[in-house]
Design a protein around this motif. Structure first.
Motif, PDB file in Angstrom:
ATOM      1  N   CYS A   1      24.101  27.889  37.544  1.00  0.00           N
ATOM      2  CA  CYS A   1      25.495  27.575  37.198  1.00  0.00           C
ATOM      3  C   CYS A   1      26.464  28.098  38.252  1.00  0.00           C
ATOM      4  O   CYS A   1      27.438  27.429  38.603  1.00  0.00           O
ATOM      5  CB  CYS A   1      25.833  28.162  35.827  1.00  0.00           C
ATOM      6  N   LEU A   2      26.188  29.272  38.771  1.00  0.00           N
ATOM      7  CA  LEU A   2      27.103  29.918  39.721  1.00  0.00           C
ATOM      8  C   LEU A   2      26.792  29.564  41.176  1.00  0.00           C
ATOM      9  O   LEU A   2      27.425  30.106  42.097  1.00  0.00           O
ATOM     10  CB  LEU A   2      27.050  31.437  39.546  1.00  0.00           C
ATOM     11  N   LYS A   3      25.858  28.663  41.390  1.00  0.00           N
ATOM     12  CA  LYS A   3      25.479  28.281  42.752  1.00  0.00           C
ATOM     13  C   LYS A   3      26.697  27.754  43.507  1.00  0.00           C
ATOM     14  O   LYS A   3      27.456  26.919  43.008  1.00  0.00           O
ATOM     15  CB  LYS A   3      24.381  27.223  42.709  1.00  0.00           C
ATOM     16  N   ASN A   4      26.905  28.284  44.721  1.00  0.00           N
ATOM     17  CA  ASN A   4      28.024  27.899  45.593  1.00  0.00           C
ATOM     18  C   ASN A   4      29.405  28.193  44.979  1.00  0.00           C
ATOM     19  O   ASN A   4      30.390  27.537  45.304  1.00  0.00           O
ATOM     20  CB  ASN A   4      27.941  26.418  45.970  1.00  0.00           C
ATOM     21  N   LYS A   5      29.456  29.186  44.091  1.00  0.00           N
ATOM     22  CA  LYS A   5      30.716  29.553  43.459  1.00  0.00           C
ATOM     23  C   LYS A   5      31.208  30.903  43.996  1.00  0.00           C
ATOM     24  O   LYS A   5      30.405  31.807  44.304  1.00  0.00           O
ATOM     25  CB  LYS A   5      30.555  29.669  41.943  1.00  0.00           C
ATOM     26  N   ILE A   6      32.524  31.020  44.082  1.00  0.00           N
ATOM     27  CA  ILE A   6      33.160  32.315  44.311  1.00  0.00           C
ATOM     28  C   ILE A   6      33.918  32.644  43.030  1.00  0.00           C
ATOM     29  O   ILE A   6      34.821  31.896  42.628  1.00  0.00           O
ATOM     30  CB  ILE A   6      34.124  32.293  45.502  1.00  0.00           C
ATOM     31  N   VAL A   7      33.549  33.745  42.383  1.00  0.00           N
ATOM     32  CA  VAL A   7      34.156  34.137  41.120  1.00  0.00           C
ATOM     33  C   VAL A   7      35.083  35.318  41.367  1.00  0.00           C
ATOM     34  O   VAL A   7      34.659  36.351  41.895  1.00  0.00           O
ATOM     35  CB  VAL A   7      33.089  34.505  40.070  1.00  0.00           C
ATOM     36  N   TYR A   8      36.339  35.162  41.003  1.00  0.00           N
ATOM     37  CA  TYR A   8      37.328  36.221  41.148  1.00  0.00           C
ATOM     38  C   TYR A   8      37.647  36.763  39.759  1.00  0.00           C
ATOM     39  O   TYR A   8      38.318  36.098  38.965  1.00  0.00           O
ATOM     40  CB  TYR A   8      38.605  35.690  41.795  1.00  0.00           C
ATOM     41  N   LEU A   9      37.159  37.958  39.461  1.00  0.00           N
ATOM     42  CA  LEU A   9      37.459  38.629  38.197  1.00  0.00           C
ATOM     43  C   LEU A   9      38.522  39.682  38.463  1.00  0.00           C
ATOM     44  O   LEU A   9      38.379  40.496  39.377  1.00  0.00           O
ATOM     45  CB  LEU A   9      36.206  39.291  37.624  1.00  0.00           C
ATOM     46  N   MET A  10      39.570  39.668  37.655  1.00  0.00           N
ATOM     47  CA  MET A  10      40.637  40.653  37.876  1.00  0.00           C
ATOM     48  C   MET A  10      41.225  41.074  36.538  1.00  0.00           C
ATOM     49  O   MET A  10      41.119  40.366  35.539  1.00  0.00           O
ATOM     50  CB  MET A  10      41.716  40.079  38.800  1.00  0.00           C
ATOM     51  N   GLY A  11      41.816  42.235  36.536  1.00  0.00           N
ATOM     52  CA  GLY A  11      42.437  42.735  35.307  1.00  0.00           C
ATOM     53  C   GLY A  11      42.146  44.189  35.073  1.00  0.00           C
ATOM     54  O   GLY A  11      42.692  45.074  35.730  1.00  0.00           O
ATOM     55  N   ASP A  12      41.245  44.459  34.123  1.00  0.00           N
ATOM     56  CA  ASP A  12      40.965  45.841  33.737  1.00  0.00           C
ATOM     57  C   ASP A  12      39.466  46.038  33.584  1.00  0.00           C
ATOM     58  O   ASP A  12      38.653  45.201  34.029  1.00  0.00           O
ATOM     59  CB  ASP A  12      41.726  46.216  32.460  1.00  0.00           C
ATOM     60  N   SER A  13      39.085  47.128  32.923  1.00  0.00           N
ATOM     61  CA  SER A  13      37.661  47.472  32.822  1.00  0.00           C
ATOM     62  C   SER A  13      36.870  46.503  31.943  1.00  0.00           C
ATOM     63  O   SER A  13      35.646  46.485  32.000  1.00  0.00           O
ATOM     64  CB  SER A  13      37.502  48.894  32.287  1.00  0.00           C
ATOM     65  N   THR A  14      37.547  45.687  31.119  1.00  0.00           N
ATOM     66  CA  THR A  14      36.805  44.727  30.289  1.00  0.00           C
ATOM     67  C   THR A  14      36.302  43.548  31.123  1.00  0.00           C
ATOM     68  O   THR A  14      35.250  42.985  30.823  1.00  0.00           O
ATOM     69  CB  THR A  14      37.662  44.217  29.112  1.00  0.00           C
ATOM     70  N   THR A  15      37.033  43.154  32.160  1.00  0.00           N
ATOM     71  CA  THR A  15      36.471  42.159  33.074  1.00  0.00           C
ATOM     72  C   THR A  15      35.450  42.794  34.016  1.00  0.00           C
ATOM     73  O   THR A  15      34.544  42.107  34.500  1.00  0.00           O
ATOM     74  CB  THR A  15      37.577  41.455  33.896  1.00  0.00           C
ATOM     75  N   ARG A  16      35.588  44.104  34.262  1.00  0.00           N
ATOM     76  CA  ARG A  16      34.539  44.795  35.030  1.00  0.00           C
ATOM     77  C   ARG A  16      33.222  44.763  34.263  1.00  0.00           C
ATOM     78  O   ARG A  16      32.144  44.670  34.867  1.00  0.00           O
ATOM     79  CB  ARG A  16      34.938  46.246  35.313  1.00  0.00           C
TER      80      ARG A  16
END
Length: 561
Positions: free
Chosen positions: A356-371
Motif C-alpha cells: 500500500c505504501l509503495k512509492n509513497k512519502i508519508v508526512y505525519l505531524m502533530g503530537d505524540s499520538t501521530t508518533r
C-alpha cells in the motif's frame, strides 16, 4: 457699587432655586414612601450569594474579533453555535447543588427480551444533585456505550442533552449476542462551567521554558533559561511592558514571547521545553473536580440484552474516499477489530502495508499520538529502518525508509505552544509552514493532528491557528489536487483535571471538523469514537490494539479496497 435693582433680582433667583430644591426633595420622599407601601412596608434588597473568585485575567474569548482570528463573522457565529454547551445559569457555590453520580441514573426505554441486529436501543439519563433533587438544567458531560466483554465488542453512543436535567442516548446494537449499557458521568455541568470559564480566558495555565545560549564579552559560553508563552488576548500576553523578546511568525502572525534574558540578546533563543502547569482553581472548584464526583459510572438497567440474528453488521461497503461524512456511531468493535460505518476499512497484513505504501512519502505531524502511528508502521512494515537524524528518539523529527518499495515516512511535532522535553526550537515549525514546503502529488500522504497541546489556551487562539492550517491545505490541494490529506481527530485521554479534559478535546475537535467540512479533498478520521468505546481504559496514548485499528483505517483511505 451694585445697583439696588440687581441685588433684588439676585435675591429672587436664590429664592426660586431654594423652592425648586425643596420640591425635588418632596417628590423623591413621596416616591420612596410609595415604593415602601407597595412592598408592604418591607425594605427589599436583592441577595447576592458569595461567588468563587473571578478568573484572574481578561476574557479573550469575548473581545477577540473574528478578524483577529483570521475568519469571517459568519463563520465565527457558526463555530460558536457548533460548540455551544448548556451550563448552569449562575455560578454554583455549594457542592450539594452539583450533579451527583451516585443519585443520577439511566434506564432503557421500552426494554424488550430481545433485539435484532441493527436495532436502536433507547436510553434515558436522569441527573440529580446530592440532595436527590432532579436537575433543572443540562450541561453534564456523560459518556455512553454498548458493550460485550467476551466478544470484545463495543459501540459508541452520542448523548443528547435536553437541557432540563434529562438526556437521551440512541444506542445501535450491531452484533449478534449479548450486550450491556454503560454510562459514565465524566464531568458535572458545574465542572463544565469551570472548564469553559478558564478556556474562554487568557489566563495562562501552561508555561514554557526558553533556553538562550551564546558567548559573553570574554568569549565564555553563557546559558540562560527564561519563561515563555504565547501573546494572545486582550492583555497581549502574560507579561506587561518592555519585558520580553517577541518572535512573530511571518505566515501565521503568531507571536511567541520570552522574558528578556539578562545577559544575552533575543536572537540567542535555541531550545524550548515545557514549564510549570499553573492551577487557577480555588478551593471550592477543586472540590468539584474531586475524583469521587467525576469520571464515575452511574447506576441503571444492568439487564443483559440479547441481539438475535444470523448475521452481524459488517460495516460500510463503499470505498474510502474524500468527502465522506462521519455518522454516529462511526463503527463498532467486534473481536477487537473496528468495523467502520463510514467506508470499507480492512485489516492490513505487514506485506499489504508495504504494498500500500509503495512509492509513497508519508508526512505525519502533530503530537505524540501521530508518533504512535509512526512507531507502529516502523515495527510492522517489513524492511523499514529508522534513520539517525541525531534527534531525540521521541521528540524527533523522525524519519524511516524502506528502499525496496521506496517508502519514506516522516514525523515531527507541531510548533509552539507545545508541552515537550528540551529540544531545538527550529525543529518546531508550525503545521501550516511545514505544509507550505511540501510539493504534494499522488505519492504524498499528509496526516496531522492538532489538539492535545492546545487545550491549555483560549479557543480563539485555536481557531486562529486552524484557520492558518486550512489556508495552507487549500493552497496545497490547489497546486497538487492528488495529494492525500488526512486530519486525525483528538482521542479521549483519560485525564479529568483542569489541565487536560476530554470536554476540551471534544470542543476543539468540533471546531476542527467545522472549519474543514467544506474543504474538498480532505479526509477526517474520527478516532474519538474508537477510543471512547473500547474496553481498555482511556489513555492519552491509546494501547497498541487501538493504534493498529487506527492505522488500518488510515491505510484504507490511502489504498481503498
Amino acid at each position: 457699587m451694585v445697583k439696588p435693582s440687581t441685588e433684588k433680582s439676585k435675591t429672587q433667583v436664590c429664592r426660586l432655586r431654594h423652592y425648586a430644591l425643596l420640591l425635588a426633595c418632596f417628590l423623591w420622599t413621596s416616591f420612596c414612601l410609595a415604593l415602601w407601601a407597595v412592598n408592604g412596608g418591607i425594605h427589599i434588597k436583592q441577595f447576592q450569594p458569595p461567588r468563587p473568585k473571578p478568573v484572574p485575567q481578561n476574557n479573550s474569548y469575548s473581545i477577540t474579533s473574528a478578524f483577529d482570528m483570521g475568519i469571517g463573522d459568519e463563520e465565527w457565529e457558526r463555530l460558536q453555535k457548533a460548540i455551544d454547551w448548556s451550563i448552569p445559569d449562575q455560578e454554583i457555590t455549594r457542592l450539594d447543588q452539583s450533579t451527583s453520580p451516585v443519585h443520577s441514573t439511566f434506564s432503557i426505554v421500552g426494554l424488550k427480551e430481545s433485539y435484532k441486529v441493527g436495532e436502536k436501543i433507547s436510553v434515558t439519563i436522569t441527573a440529580r444533585d446530592h440532595n436527590k433533587n432532579l436537575k433543572r438544567y443540562g450541561g453534564d458531560f456523560f459518556k455512553a456505550k454498548l458493550f460485550n466483554t467476551q466478544l470484545k465488542a463495543s459501540v459508541y453512543g452520542e448523548v443528547v442533552d435536553h437541557r432540563n436535567g434529562t438526556y437521551s442516548v440512541p444506542l445501535l446494537l450491531p452484533w449478534e449476542g449479548q450486550a450491556q449499557v454503560f454510562v459514565r458521568l465524566e464531568h458535572s455541568s458545574e465542572v463544565v462551567q469551570i472548564l469553559k470559564k478558564y478556556r474562554d480566558s487568557s489566563f495562562p495555565r501552561s508555561h514554557y521554558n526558553g533556553y538562550f545560549e551564546g558567548s559573553g564579552p570574554d568569549k565564555t559560553r553563557i546559558s540562560e533559561v527564561v519563561e515563555c508563552n504565547i501573546k494572545w488576548g486582550a492583555d497581549g500576553g502574560w507579561r506587561k511592558g518592555d519585558c520580553c523578546c517577541e518572535y512573530k511568525d511571518i505566515r501565521t502572525g503568531t507571536v511567541w514571547l520570552c522574558e528578556r534574558p539578562k545577559k544575552l540578546s533575543c536572537d540567542k533563543l535555541v531550545h524550548h521545553s515545557h514549564g510549570v502547569l499553573e492551577n487557577p482553581l480555588n478551593s471550592f472548584e477543586k472540590q468539584l473536580f474531586a475524583m469521587k464526583l467525576t469520571d464515575v459510572a452511574i447506576s441503571g438497567d444492568k439487564k443483559i440484552l440479547n441481539g438475535l440474528s444470523n448475521t452481524v453488521a459488517n460495516g460500510a461497503v463503499e470505498k474510502c474516499r474524500t468527502g465522506m461524512t462521519t455518522p454516529v456511531p462511526a463503527g463498532f468493535y467486534l473481536k477487537d477489530v473496528w468495523k467502520s460505518f463510514v467506508c470499507n476499512t480492512r485489516q492490513f497484513s505487514p506485506a499489504q502495508m508495504a504494498n500500500c505504501l509503495k512509492n509513497k512519502i508519508v508526512y505525519l505531524m502533530g503530537d505524540s499520538t501521530t508518533r504512535q502511528w509512526f512507531e507502529y508502521l516502523e515495527r510492522t512494515v517489513p524492511g523499514i529502518t529508522r534513520l539517525d537524524l541525531h534527534t531525540h528518539h521521541e521528540l524527533g523529527p523522525l524519519m524511516a525508509v524502506e528502499l525496496k518499495n521506496n517508502i519514506i515516512i516522516h514525523w515531527r511535532l507541531h510548533g509552539v505552544p507545545l508541552q515537550s522535553g528540551k529540544m531545538p526550537i527550529t525543529d518546531l515549525p508550525y503545521i501550516n509552514n511545514y505544509i507550505d514546503t511540501i510539493a504534494g502529488g499522488r505519492h504524498a500522504v499528509i496526516v496531522f493532528t492538532y489538539c492535545a497541546h492546545l487545550v491549555f489556551h483560549p479557543i480563539t487562539f485555536y481557531v486562529h491557528e486552524v484557520a492558518k492550517i486550512r489556508q495552507s491545505v487549500v493552497s496545497l490541494l490547489s497546486r497538487a489536487p492528488e495529494t492525500t490529506v488526512i486530519i486525525k481527530s483528538g482521542n479521549t485521554q483519560g485525564l479529568k483535571n483542569i489541565f487536560q479534559s476530554d470536554w476540551n478535546v471534544l470542543q476543539l475537535d468540533t471546531v476542527m471538523r467545522e472549519m474543514f467540512k467544506d474543504i474538498d479533498g480532505v479526509i477526517f478520521l474520527d478516532v474519538w469514537q474508537m477510543t471512547s468505546c473500547h474496553y481498555l481504559r482511556e489513555n492519552i496514548h491509546p494501547e497498541p490494539v487501538i493504534i493498529a485499528n487506527e492505522v488500518d483505517m488510515l491505510l484504507s483511505y490511502v489504498c481503498p479496497a
